[in-house]
Design a protein around this motif. Structure first.
Motif, PDB file in Angstrom:
ATOM      1  N   GLY A 122       0.577  -1.458   0.096  1.00  0.00           N
ATOM      2  CA  GLY A 122      -0.074  -0.020   0.039  1.00  0.00           C
ATOM      3  C   GLY A 122       0.591   1.238  -0.021  1.00  0.00           C
ATOM      4  O   GLY A 122       0.635   2.167  -0.706  1.00  0.00           O
ATOM      5  N   LEU A 123       1.776   1.073   0.825  1.00  0.00           N
ATOM      6  CA  LEU A 123       2.877   2.390   0.973  1.00  0.00           C
ATOM      7  C   LEU A 123       3.556   2.588  -0.520  1.00  0.00           C
ATOM      8  O   LEU A 123       3.441   3.847  -0.898  1.00  0.00           O
ATOM      9  CB  LEU A 123       3.859   2.094   1.900  1.00  0.00           C
TER      10      LEU A 123
ATOM     11  N   LEU B  69       2.267   1.890  -3.406  1.00  0.00           N
ATOM     12  CA  LEU B  69       1.186   2.441  -4.302  1.00  0.00           C
ATOM     13  C   LEU B  69       1.038   3.943  -4.079  1.00  0.00           C
ATOM     14  O   LEU B  69       0.799   4.802  -5.004  1.00  0.00           O
ATOM     15  CB  LEU B  69       0.089   1.656  -4.183  1.00  0.00           C
ATOM     16  N   VAL B  70       1.100   4.255  -2.811  1.00  0.00           N
ATOM     17  CA  VAL B  70       0.850   5.803  -2.337  1.00  0.00           C
ATOM     18  C   VAL B  70       1.885   6.519  -2.690  1.00  0.00           C
ATOM     19  O   VAL B  70       1.678   7.612  -3.344  1.00  0.00           O
ATOM     20  CB  VAL B  70       0.435   5.703  -0.899  1.00  0.00           C
ATOM     21  N   ALA B  71       3.148   6.047  -2.732  1.00  0.00           N
ATOM     22  CA  ALA B  71       4.382   6.790  -3.057  1.00  0.00           C
ATOM     23  C   ALA B  71       4.392   7.114  -4.796  1.00  0.00           C
ATOM     24  O   ALA B  71       4.362   7.938  -5.051  1.00  0.00           O
ATOM     25  CB  ALA B  71       5.554   6.104  -2.631  1.00  0.00           C
TER      26      ALA B  71
ATOM     27  N   ALA C   3       1.682   6.865  -6.658  1.00  0.00           N
ATOM     28  CA  ALA C   3       0.533   7.817  -6.992  1.00  0.00           C
ATOM     29  C   ALA C   3       1.001   9.259  -6.776  1.00  0.00           C
ATOM     30  O   ALA C   3       0.575  10.125  -7.712  1.00  0.00           O
ATOM     31  CB  ALA C   3      -0.664   7.660  -6.083  1.00  0.00           C
ATOM     32  N   GLY C   4       1.690   9.513  -5.551  1.00  0.00           N
ATOM     33  CA  GLY C   4       2.443  10.877  -5.155  1.00  0.00           C
ATOM     34  C   GLY C   4       2.950  11.420  -6.226  1.00  0.00           C
ATOM     35  O   GLY C   4       3.022  12.566  -6.827  1.00  0.00           O
TER      36      GLY C   4
END
Ligand SMILES: [Zn+2]
Length: 243
Positions: free
Chosen positions: A171-172, A174-176, A178-179
């Motif tokens: 998840g981390l 994917l968030v990074a 997306a950022g």
């Protein structure tokens, strides 16, 4: 390339099951772990273009120490040698060597022609997939799905850290990603370098949840590997993250 490098680390578990995922992920992201250090030391340089395709915001003006092919082969050999010296697991050392070099090959697919061969060479390489934003995202996600699939086929959680820790790690990532793909551009090179330094923390995280997972039992049809003890050599399971 971002997710693709982590996918290589996850998939590496199939080929070096006794190596900690911490080391297996450190290998394919090693060049991007070194790059912010060289930026802060003033040995390499990058400039930021605020507008346009987010994947083309960074102009890698000079980075032959972290991303020159000759240096990359040197880093791969150094990391694999240190690993072998500490852990004495040749398969793991070979997989680590390939992992470090794979970074350059995957970067070659996405970067514009900015990847150097060596400190002294003027030739710059790159196929430029980054010019195509959605195709890049599709390739990165596909690689990550493949990496996760292979890792999950090879290992299973022993407890909640092994399952939820692993899920949180993905998840981390994917968030990074997306950022980087949809977020604002970095406000300065120094800030970019400092933020990139935080990726070092992902290695102990990977080591941690991987320690809470175990190899899946050999399948009944797999008579050749039945009876083998996957943890026969205690030295092969590093007690601390091997970087
Ligand atoms: Zn890179």
């Amino acid at each position: 390339m971002f997710l693709g490098h982590y996918a290589v680390g996850l998939a590496s578990k199939k080929f070096a099951p006794r190596t900690s995922l911490g080391a297996l992920i450190a290998a394919p992201i090693l060049l991007d772990l070194l790059w912010p250090i060289f930026l802060l030391m003033g040995l390499e340089s990058v400039s930021v273009e605020a507008a346009g395709n987010p994947f083309l915001r960074l102009h890698f003006d000079s980075y032959p120490l972290s991303h020159g092919l000759v240096a990359v082969i040197g880093w791969a050999t150094l990391f694999a040698s240190i690993y072998f010296g500490l852990v004495r697991y040749l398969t793991g050392a070979i997989v680590i060597w390939i992992g470090v070099v794979s970074h350059w090959l995957l970067d070659y697919i996405v970067h514009r022609p900015d990847l150097p061969l060596s400190v002294s060479s003027n030739r710059l390489l790159g196929l430029g997939l980054w010019n195509y934003r959605w195709q890049t995202i599709a390739v990165e996600l596909l690689l990550l799905v493949l990496g996760v699939w292979i890792y999950v086929r090879e290992t299973r959680a022993k407890d909640k850290i092994g399952s939820y820790g692993f899920a949180a790690f993905i998840g981390l990532l994917l968030v990074a990603y997306a950022g980087a793909a949809f977020g604002p551009p970095p406000s300065s090179v120094k800030k970019l370098a400092v933020v990139t330094l935080f990726t070092w923390l992902l290695i102990p995280c990977a080591w941690w949840f991987d320690n809470h997972r175990e190899p899946r039992e050999p399948r009944l049809t797999d008579s050749a590997s039945a009876g083998q003890a996957p943890h026969a050599d205690p030295l092969a399971i590093p007690r601390a993250p091997v970087l």
